[in-house]
Design an enzyme around this catalytic site. Structure first.
Site, PDB file in Angstrom:
ATOM      1  N   ASN A  20       0.721  -1.292   0.112  1.00 47.56           N
ATOM      2  CA  ASN A  20       0.037  -0.089  -0.112  1.00 47.56           C
ATOM      3  C   ASN A  20       0.928   1.065   0.001  1.00 47.56           C
ATOM      4  O   ASN A  20       0.563   2.309  -0.745  1.00 47.56           O
ATOM      5  CB  ASN A  20      -0.940   0.013   1.107  1.00 47.56           C
ATOM      6  CG  ASN A  20      -2.352  -0.895   1.122  1.00 47.56           C
ATOM      7  OD1 ASN A  20      -2.950  -0.436   0.262  1.00 47.56           O
ATOM      8  ND2 ASN A  20      -2.230  -1.970   1.670  1.00 47.56           N
ATOM      9  N   HIS A 110      -8.235  -1.052   6.090  1.00 47.52           N
ATOM     10  CA  HIS A 110      -8.442  -2.202   6.616  1.00 47.52           C
ATOM     11  C   HIS A 110      -9.028  -3.328   5.239  1.00 47.52           C
ATOM     12  O   HIS A 110      -9.786  -2.776   4.759  1.00 47.52           O
ATOM     13  CB  HIS A 110      -9.643  -2.198   7.623  1.00 47.52           C
ATOM     14  CG  HIS A 110     -10.094  -3.430   8.292  1.00 47.52           C
ATOM     15  ND1 HIS A 110      -9.251  -4.133   9.362  1.00 47.52           N
ATOM     16  CD2 HIS A 110     -10.967  -4.420   8.252  1.00 47.52           C
ATOM     17  CE1 HIS A 110      -9.813  -5.222   9.513  1.00 47.52           C
ATOM     18  NE2 HIS A 110     -10.701  -5.372   8.946  1.00 47.52           N
TER      19      HIS A 110
HETATM   20  C1  GRF Z   1      -3.137  -4.484   3.964  1.00 46.61           C
HETATM   21  O1  GRF Z   1      -3.939  -5.532   3.572  1.00 46.61           O
HETATM   22  C2  GRF Z   1      -3.993  -3.440   4.876  1.00 46.61           C
HETATM   23  O2  GRF Z   1      -5.424  -3.394   4.505  1.00 46.61           O
HETATM   24  C3  GRF Z   1      -3.935  -3.976   6.172  1.00 46.61           C
HETATM   25  O3  GRF Z   1      -2.597  -4.403   6.455  1.00 46.61           O
HETATM   26  C4  GRF Z   1      -2.045  -4.934   5.111  1.00 46.61           C
HETATM   27  C5  GRF Z   1      -0.869  -4.215   4.614  1.00 46.61           C
HETATM   28  O4  GRF Z   1      -0.478  -4.790   3.512  1.00 46.61           O
HETATM   29  N1  GRF Z   1      -4.111  -2.931   7.142  1.00 46.61           N
HETATM   30  P1  GRF Z   1       0.820  -3.992   3.037  1.00 46.61           P
HETATM   31  O5  GRF Z   1       2.095  -3.821   3.893  1.00 46.61           O
HETATM   32  O6  GRF Z   1       0.397  -2.794   2.322  1.00 46.61           O
HETATM   33  O7  GRF Z   1       1.265  -5.015   1.719  1.00 46.61           O
END
Ligand code: GRF
Length: 195
Positions: A20, A110
């Site tokens: 993300n 989330h």
């Molecule tokens: C994501 O699925 C987000 O929704 C949750 O933690 C995960 C983080 O994934 N809060 P990344 O590190 O961004 O790949």
């Protein structure tokens, strides 16, 4: 990353793969009038978050592994004029002093349609397994404001998909991550524009 100096400055805080964080940085880079990622904060030196910081030439801060880190984080946010803190896979509880310092401008993503499948213990693959166990017809991703309680702040954006028949929890996680990567960067931009 070269940006105009008057762009709103955000920081990203995370503990994991950083997909993300990468999507947010790509968005900021491709839309030079959106916002500037001025700081990436990681809970470990080996998290994928650190590679994102290196790849986009963004300042990286690694939190100490134990103890109360509020004061150093607040100072770093203050010194860099950070207007918004985006949590992205942050696996520690954010101290309320940090939320107070940011005057509520803290967002989280989330991997489900809150208020369903949220709360304590609902993270990672467990969320997607719970969606499958409940035979929910749809799932998705939610961007919400961060309150001192997990997953309880106001919802600011959601994106929804149908749960494909016979899908495995890991596949569902991948599908939802794809949604997250388009939802979160744009939700940050919309949130900043409304402020
Ligand atoms: C994501 O699925 C987000 O929704 C949750 O933690 C995960 C983080 O994934 N809060 P990344 O590190 O961004 O790949």
């Amino acid at each position: 990353m070269s940006h105009s100096p008057d762009l709103r400055r955000i920081a990203i805080l995370g503990s994991g793969a950083g997909t993300n964080a990468r999507a947010i940085c790509e968005y900021a880079q491709s839309r030079q009038d959106s916002y500037r990622v001025a700081l990436i904060v990681s809970t470990s030196e080996t998290a994928g978050m650190c590679s994102v910081a290196r790849d986009f030439d963004i300042e990286l801060m690694v939190l100490p592994p134990t103890g109360d880190y509020s004061a150093i984080l607040i100072q770093a946010l203050h010194e860099r004029g950070i207007e918004l803190l985006a949590l992205a896979g942050f696996m520690r509880l954010l101290p309320s002093a940090v939320i107070e310092h940011m005057r509520g401008n803290v967002l989280n993503i989330h991997p489900a349609l809150l208020p369903a499948f949220g709360g304590k213990g609902m993270y990672g693959i467990r969320v997607h397994q719970a969606v499958l166990d409940a035979q929910a017809p749809t799932t998705g991703a939610t961007v919400h404001l961060v309150s001192p309680m997990y997953d309880e702040g106001a919802i600011i954006a959601q994106s929804e998909i149908a749960v494909p028949e016979g899908v495995a929890a890991t596949e569902l996680q991948g599908l939802v991550k794809q949604l997250e990567h388009s939802l979160y960067p744009a939700a940050i931009s919309a949130f900043l524009r409304k402020k």
